[in-house]
Design an enzyme around this catalytic site. Structure first.
Site, PDB file in Angstrom:
ATOM      1  N   GLU A   1      18.034  33.579  -4.244  1.00 28.34           N
ATOM      2  CA  GLU A   1      19.544  34.053  -4.404  1.00 28.34           C
ATOM      3  C   GLU A   1      19.587  35.362  -4.760  1.00 28.34           C
ATOM      4  OE1 GLU A   1      21.189  31.522  -7.563  1.00 28.34           O
ATOM      5  OE2 GLU A   1      21.476  29.930  -6.341  1.00 28.34           O
TER       6      GLU A   1
ATOM      7  N   GLU B   1      19.888  23.911  -2.536  1.00 27.64           N
ATOM      8  CA  GLU B   1      20.111  23.378  -3.736  1.00 27.64           C
ATOM      9  C   GLU B   1      21.420  22.793  -3.641  1.00 27.64           C
ATOM     10  OE1 GLU B   1      19.694  25.908  -7.095  1.00 27.64           O
ATOM     11  OE2 GLU B   1      17.542  26.893  -6.144  1.00 27.64           O
TER      12      GLU B   1
HETATM   13  C1  GAL Z   1      20.370  28.415  -9.125  1.00 21.80           C
HETATM   14  C2  GAL Z   1      18.847  28.699  -8.974  1.00 21.80           C
HETATM   15  C3  GAL Z   1      17.808  27.596  -9.539  1.00 21.80           C
HETATM   16  C4  GAL Z   1      18.443  27.354 -10.901  1.00 21.80           C
HETATM   17  C5  GAL Z   1      19.615  26.622 -10.599  1.00 21.80           C
HETATM   18  C6  GAL Z   1      20.316  26.071 -11.948  1.00 21.80           C
HETATM   19  O1  GAL Z   1      21.367  29.214  -9.044  1.00 21.80           O
HETATM   20  O2  GAL Z   1      18.417  29.160  -7.671  1.00 21.80           O
HETATM   21  O3  GAL Z   1      16.672  28.382  -9.611  1.00 21.80           O
HETATM   22  O4  GAL Z   1      18.507  28.049 -11.865  1.00 21.80           O
HETATM   23  O5  GAL Z   1      20.788  27.622 -10.221  1.00 21.80           O
HETATM   24  O6  GAL Z   1      19.715  25.175 -12.411  1.00 21.80           O
END
Ligand code: GAL
Length: 725
Positions: free
Chosen positions: A179, A248
């Protein structure tokens, strides 16, 4: 007839051809051995469970219909000091990946090495902050050197274990950075140069599999940019020849102490995934598929809970969460039936009404598959498609793998919901002993003094949560408060995260920051006496930040001012007087947690201790392993705040901090915002703490608890966890 040598050579060549996978991509998908694939993936972070749990978790992922297991690599656990590596126990990355391979699954290795992940310092070792001239995640040579060294170390390790798919291993994708998009916006040219460097560096490592950057719209070729979020149907990669990946898909959310528990209904999650794949998305990773536990002091934040349950399909303890797990499993079967059509054609989109659409994939080779969607969050739709009528519940999608028969609807949940139960084990915890930290004679053991207030992590190097700031003030017997006047107040300003104030060996009060606002102030009347008064401020960290621009520069600990107010002459500023420092607690340096500790002289039976509820005290007791195989937890409801260890291993920080705020019942916003869905307000955010079975021996397990605020150890019990429908 072939000679034995020739046979061997032929065999070798055949196996090389069979085993080694060639991984490439095009605009439709990742291509493995020449075959386009729709890939379903789930995040399981190896240090958030114990090695004995891995096979079970991975098998559940496979049974749930996943093709890929995804994990970050956690630099700070692997390189605790420069050049000293640890890949043992729950940090055995190779063993974890071999377990993934053994189950016949692929892996996505998110090396980072910045990972965010609610992990201490975002995965960076704290020593990195002290490398001269360093600046994290930007075009900075010392940082780039260190990042390259670690990335190379991991890639070399994977190569020598033949773990890349190009070598016959399970790894089909790797991630560099995490990110970085937001940082680029803030850093401009330096950020741009860093992204280009990172991509080049990674690609130069020649892994034979594609690299990914998530949430980095400008990922340089050939690195694939990917989406993270609750919904990702708005996302397209930055080049038409890259596939559409979702690294994600948030299955729930993490919790922070003092906040409620977040849930994400599986109906909404499945609907979000359909919306992504019907537009051509071909890789979806559930973050998290198993969230697990932040053992030890591994949580970031600060104030992220020890539980990283995440409302994931597999719960913190490794048990299946229903209906989430089975609904997704059925969903995955339906998607797989559509795979040939989806990968051999582009969708045709037609409107079926104001809120309704059909996405149809049709080709001669792949057959026909259709997705019918109803975007209305409130009402059911009745639509015509082909020559048939279909009923679509609010905010849902139906999957028609043959363009006729509904195989699945995201909102029609067949799986039975189940309720979590924490059941008694009737395992007594016996013979509590206590050791009280000595606060009165503290600075006698301290070697360090300074004029003014020092930054905490500079001193502790994060080897402990605790730093003592000690000073004294002389109070004249003429002070009017000594004759019944108003008590003076002590004002302390701290950059966080937690502060306990002790005056003459007695606790005067505490103050706490939050994840959003780490800074805190203590401002309370205190009981000064005539003569010398000893002020001892115990400042404590609660997981170092894991996110935010240049968080390596953020300060922690008492930064001042420290002021006494209400004396005869008004205020007395203590900020710039002499302070003594002590890193860590006495009990830590005495290694009271050790199961091999024979120095029983430190302990006294709790029944004889001055007060069972004294703040800042250590407690130990023994218990036998409860029978059976159910996962175990400690119920810490009767305690305050601290840490606990079983047989010398830390189960994490605990805190009975009550969830405040609005607990809203689940509702769909009808937008890209996550559905609000929270519970647990008015209850401790986390009451139960996972005790891994593999840490126990049959009898006489040592439980040690460090309690900061004062608690009742007789209320601690061992429970077993199960789900009942
Ligand atoms: C995303 C990040 C993850 C984790 C998630 C929240 O933005 O890439 O590593 O922090 O948020 O659980």
């Amino acid at each position: 007839m072939a000679t034995p040598t020739l046979l061997l050579l032929l065999l070798f060549l055949a196996s090389a051809v069979l085993i080694q996978a060639n991984v490439t991509y095009d605009g439709k998908s990742v291509i493995i051995n020449g075959r386009r694939r729709i890939l379903l993936s789930g995040s399981i972070h190896y240090p958030r469970s114990t090695p004995d749990m891995w096979d079970g978790l991975i098998q559940k992922a496979k049974d749930g219909g996943l093709d890929v297991v995804d994990t970050y690599v956690f630099w700070n656990v692997h390189e605790p000091s420069p050049g000293n590596y640890n890949f043992e126990g729950k940090y055995d990355l190779v063993r974890f990946l071999k377990a993934v391979q053994g189950a016949g699954l692929y892996a996505h290795l998110r090396i980072g090495p910045y990972v965010c992940a609610e992990w201490n310092f975002g995965g960076f070792p704290v020593w990195l902050k002290f490398v001269p001239g360093i600046s994290f995640r930007t075009d900075n040579q010392p940082f780039k050197d260190a990042m390259q060294r670690f990335t190379e170390k991991i890639v070399q390790m994977m190569k020598s274990e033949r773990l890349f798919a190009s070598q016959g291993g399970p790894i089909i994708l790797s991630q560099i950075e995490n990110e970085y998009g937001q940082e680029v916006k803030a850093l401009g040219a330096a950020g741009r140069a860093y992204v280009d460097w990172a991509a080049k560096m990674a690609v130069g490592l020649d892994t034979g599999v594609p690299w990914v950057m998530c949430k980095e719209d400008d990922a340089p070729d050939p690195v694939i940019n990917a989406c993270n979020g609750f919904y990702c149907d708005y996302f397209s990669p930055n080049k038409p020849y890259k596939p559409t990946l979702w690294t994600e898909a948030w299955t729930g959310w993490f919790t922070e102490f003092g906040g409620p528990i977040h849930q994400r209904p599986v109906e909404d999650l499945a609907f979000a995934v359909v919306r992504f794949i019907q537009k051509g998305g071909s890789f979806v990773n559930y973050y998290m598929y198993h969230g697990g536990t932040n053992f030890g002091r591994s949580t970031g934040g600060p104030f992220i809970t020890t539980s990283y349950d995440y409302d994931a399909p597999i719960d913190e303890f490794g048990l299946i969460r229903e209906p989430k797990y089975s609904h997704l499993k059925e969903f995955h079967k339906a998607i797989k039936q559509c795979e040939p059509a989806m990968l051999s054609s582009n969708p045709t989109v037609t409107s079926l009404g104001t809120y309704e659409q059909a996405h149809v994939f049709s080709s001669r080779q792949g057959g026909c598959a259709a997705f019918l969607t109803n975007y209305n969050p409130k009402s059911t739709a009745h639509v015509s498609f082909g020559n048939r009528r279909y009923t679509l519940p609010p905010w849902s999608a139906s999957i028609l793998p043959d363009c006729r028969n509904e195989a699945f609807n995201t909102a029609k949940v067949g799986a039975r919901p189940s309720q979590v139960q924490m059941l008694p084990t009737n395992t007594p915890i016996l013979s509590w002993d206590t050791y009280n930290e000595d606060i009165l004679f503290l600075e006698e053991g301290s070697s360090m003094t300074a004029i003014g207030l020092l930054e905490q992590v500079n001193l502790t190097r994060d080897n402990t949560d605790y730093l003592w700031y000690i000073t004294s003030v002389d109070i004249d017997s003429s002070e009017s408060f000594l004759r019944g006047g108003r008590k003076p107040t002590l004002f302390v300003q701290s950059a966080g995260h937690v502060l306990h104030v002790f005056l003459n060996g007695q606790i005067s009060g505490s103050a706490f920051g939050t994840r959003e606002k780490r800074e805190l102030t203590f401002n309370s009347p205190i009981n000064l006496r005539a003569g010398t008064n000893k002020i001892a401020l115990l400042s404590s960290t609660f997981g170092l930040p894991n996110d935010g621009l240049h968080y390596e520069t953020w300060k922690t600990g008492v930064q001042g001012p420290v002021v006494l107010d209400g004396l005869n002459h008004g205020k007395m500023d203590l900020t710039w007087q002499k302070w003594s420092y002590q890193v860590g607690l006495k009990g830590e340096s005495m290694n009271l947690i050790s199961p091999d500790d024979v120095s029983s002289i430190n302990w006294i039976p709790s029944s004889l201790a001055a007060s069972g509820r004294q703040s800042l005290s250590w407690h130990k007791a023994y218990f036998d392993a409860p029978r059976g195989n159910d996962p175990l937890a400690l119920d810490m409801r009767s305690m305050g705040k601290g840490q606990a260890w079983i047989n010398g291993q830390s189960i994490g920080r605990y805190w009975m901090s009550y969830a405040s705020g609005d607990c809203e019942p689940c509702s769909y916003s009808g937008t890209y915002r996550a559905p609000k869905c929270q519970y647990g307000c008015g209850q401790p955010t986390q009451r139960y703490y996972h005790v891994p079975r593999s840490w126990l021996r049959p009898t006489k397990n040592l439980l040690v608890v460090l309690e900061e605020l004062g608690g009742d150890t007789s209320g601690i019990s061992i429970l077993r966890r199960s789900w009942a429908s």
